[in-house]
Design an enzyme around this catalytic site. Structure first.
Site, mmCIF file in Angstrom:
data_model
loop_
_atom_site.group_PDB
_atom_site.id
_atom_site.type_symbol
_atom_site.label_atom_id
_atom_site.label_comp_id
_atom_site.label_asym_id
_atom_site.label_seq_id
_atom_site.Cartn_x
_atom_site.Cartn_y
_atom_site.Cartn_z
ATOM 1 C CB CYS A 152 -0.834 0.114 1.265
ATOM 2 S SG CYS A 152 -1.891 -1.239 1.526
ATOM 3 C CB CYS A 183 -1.470 10.032 6.515
ATOM 4 S SG CYS A 183 -0.616 9.857 4.957
#
Lengths: 389, 289
Positions: B35, B106
């Site tokens: 990822c 994030c």
């Protein structure tokens, strides 16, 4: 903070001599080269001189040079022209690793009834020539294959591509934006029909490019209007930038040997030292023929954007194939096409040198980068085993 | 170059609480190498195992992933587990003075790692984003996989659309990564956005009995903001309120709605909404402006 600029495949510094050459044409000598008066006419003379200088660098004839606004315009114009020349041919061939200026244009064609073949590359970034031979046919209008890749620096065998294209009567275009000025080119003995070049990659300003069209190759203009560039590219000439590009090409020609000896030497040293000092690192495209100024190096278990941010704090400019830097979530299409594993693709950094690069600067990177990679790996849940081992 | 705040920069240059806790009470791990980002969170508890006394992290990721991890550990230290579970991804981003929208995922990763760590410690059902080194936020989550590339389910996506009031597929990608690789699920994401908005409408205020002029104007604005514009955004359009005179509402269409052939229908839709939620006698007129 002193800047160490190792991102010359993105853009370059305008050479002082280039700027001095163009300066008067931005200020007092602003005439239009198409004008009948002497004031404009004297600019026309300088434009003609620039055209000769550009032609000389690539071994072409001056009348084969068309000035454009950028590499992207040249790429778009070349492919679009070929399609208009062959209205009944509905097949286009390009590569998976092209610059978006070609790739996005070609992919768009598939919505307009064209079949588009994207040639694969192997793990070293080398073009699959068998696939080219197998896919080209009498329905192919144009083949567009880059001269050298912007991310890895891998050089494609464009002359061989051109010979294969000729056999089927199609046109061959190459995006040589990264190659011009770094390796010798000679259109006088070449199978290339059309070639794109961009000024800002060889120390001329941004906003100027050329499209080379071989004499005898039919061409349909992208921009129509006035009779500039022999009606092959309408629009008032960007005179100062054309003159700058001419000077930049003259300088590039005189620096070609330096580029392939001194610059290549620094690149090789940077590459071998980083490989030696940093475990789990590898060269993307290592083992293939590459441009003398480019190295793409992958560091496993550390993310590219983080490396760039830490380098940037030290004034060191590079670029990355990481997903996070582009705003997309997939790492570089070039590295993915080469089958670079995700573990490496996310941590790939490109350094691209120029004739302004110094040994001191390379020393600084060799000194500063290993601790940065180590620090990133210490923070990473994956890199710790590597550090222990 | 990303426009990172000074606080984000400060936190990726000097991240707090990097490392591990050998005798951690709780560990949560999300993301993977594939990822491009992954986070492993370690918690040390006390006050009879209810309060976080120490938090450490290991993160593989970009500058904002490091900064979000650092912020998370600072925010949860000293909190009880229940208090820590209230921390949202938005609060993590706010702590850092904001993140670029493309980097919101994030902050989401931090929130997820925390949920996983606490669920594992408590021994209850572990949230779906616990998948160690293998990506797939929603594999065990109820529902169908929508984004095949990142393994995200409709249930997971709807939660994020609702919590963060996302109104375009692009925003959903920025927050969750869904649709960010092959893009094949973007039409489905648009459907989910419409579905979530439909559900939110059911909770909309019930039309009041009698209105002062001032209250009516406020209500019209609220309905346009909360009920109408989000639906237009979903199709790339927008509108602006130009004027209100009694029951007469003037609007101008923007973006994709401006000059759209069916803007007449859209104006009718706006009128219908206002009649439904504000007053029966409202008339809407489209003006240029």
């Amino acid at each position: 903070m002193k800047v160490i600029y190792l991102d010359n495949n993105a853009t370059t510094k305008v050479d002082e001599a280039v700027f001095e050459e163009m300066r008067p044409y931005l200020t007092e000598l602003y005439g239009n080269p198409s004008s009948m008066h002497y004031f404009g006419g004297q600019v026309q003379k300088k434009v003609d001189e620039a055209r000769k200088r550009v032609a000389s660098l690539i071994g072409a004839q001056p009348e084969e040079i068309i000035f454009t606004a950028c590499g992207t315009e040249s790429d778009n114009a070349a492919i679009k022209s070929a399609l208009e020349v062959f209205p009944n041919r509905r097949h286009v061939i390009t590569t998976r690793v092209e610059h978006p200026a070609v790739l996005t244009f070609c992919r768009g064609l598939s919505k307009h009834g064209y079949r588009v073949t994207e040639l694969n590359v192997d793990s070293k970034g080398r073009l699959d020539m068998d696939e080219l031979r197998a896919s080209i046919d009498e329905n192919t209008a144009v083949v567009s294959v880059m001269y050298a890749n912007n991310e890895t620096g891998v050089i494609f065998p464009v002359e061989e591509v051109g010979r294969i294209v000729k056999e089927k009567g199609a046109l061959f275009h190459t995006d040589a934006v990264q190659a011009v000025g770094k390796i010798p080119l000679n259109m006088a003995a070449s199978s290339i029909d059309m070639l794109s070049l961009s000024g800002h990659k060889l120390h001329a300003p941004k906003g100027i490019g050329i499209l080379y069209v071989r004499k005898g190759v039919p061409f349909r203009p992208f921009l129509v209007g006035g009779h500039q560039e022999k009606s092959r590219r309408a629009g008032t000439e960007n005179t100062a930038s054309i003159i700058a590009l001419g000077k930049a090409c003259e300088l590039a020609e005189s620096h070609l040997v330096d580029e392939n000896v001194r610059v290549k030497g620094m690149r090789d040293r940077l590459e071998s030292e980083l490989l030696r000092l940093i475990p789990a690192s590898r060269i993307n495209g290592g083992g293939a023929e590459r441009l003398p100024n480019t190295v793409s190096i992958a560091f496993e278990y550390v993310e590219g954007e983080l490396i760039l941010l830490y380098l940037s704090e030290l004034g060191i400019c590079a670029s990355s194939g990481s997903a996070c830097t582009s705003g997309s979530l997939e790492p570089s299409h070039v590295l993915r096409a080469m089958g670079v594993p995700f573990t490496c693709a996310h941590g790939s950094i490109r350094f691209s040198l120029s004739r302004y690069t110094t040994d001191d600067e390379i020393d600084t990177v060799i000194r500063e980068l290993p601790p940065i990679i180590r620090r990133g790996r210490e923070m990473s849940p994956f890199g710790r085993d590597l550090l222990k081992g | 170059m990303w426009d990172y705040t000074d606080k984000v920069k400060e936190h990726f240059m000097n991240p707090r609480n990097v490392g591990d806790i050998a005798d951690a009470d709780a560990v949560g791990e999300v993301g993977s190498l594939a990822c491009g980002d992954a986070l492993k969170l370690f918690l040390k508890l006390d006050d009879a195992k209810e309060r976080i006394v120490e938090a450490k992290f290991q993160t593989f990721g970009c500058g904002s992933a490091i900064a979000s991890s650092s912020a998370l550990t600072e925010m949860i230290k000293g909190k009880t587990l229940d208090e820590a579970l209230q921390v949202t991804n938005k609060e993590i981003a706010d702590f850092l003075g904001g993140l670029p929208e493309e980097k919101m995922h994030c902050s989401v990763m931090g929130q997820e790692a925390l949920e996983v760590a606490i669920a594992k410690f408590r021994g209850g059902p572990v949230p779906a984003h616990d998948h160690g080194h293998d990506h797939g936020h929603g594999q065990e989550q109820e529902g169908e996989i929508v984004c095949k590339c990142f393994g995200l389910t409709d249930g997971f996506l709807k939660k994020f659309i609702s919590q963060n009031r996302l109104h375009t597929a692009e925003q959903v990608t920025h927050f969750t990564k869904a649709g960010g690789a092959c893009g094949g699920c973007i039409p489905k994401i648009k459907e989910l956005i419409a579905e979530v908005m439909g559900e939110q409408q059911k909770l909309a205020p019930i039309k009041p009995e009698k209105l002062t002029n001032l209250r009516k104007m406020q209500l019209i604005q609220e309905v346009l903001e909360n009920e109408v514009r989000p639906q237009l955004w979903a199709d790339g359009g927008d509108l602006e309120l130009i004027d209100i005179a009694g029951n007469f509402v003037q609007i101008a269409f923007r973006k994709a709605c401006a000059g759209c052939a069916s803007s007449g229908y859209t104006a009718k839709f706006v009128e219908q909404k206002l009649r439904e939620l504000v007053a029966d006698d409202i008339t809407v007129e489209e003006v240029q402006g």
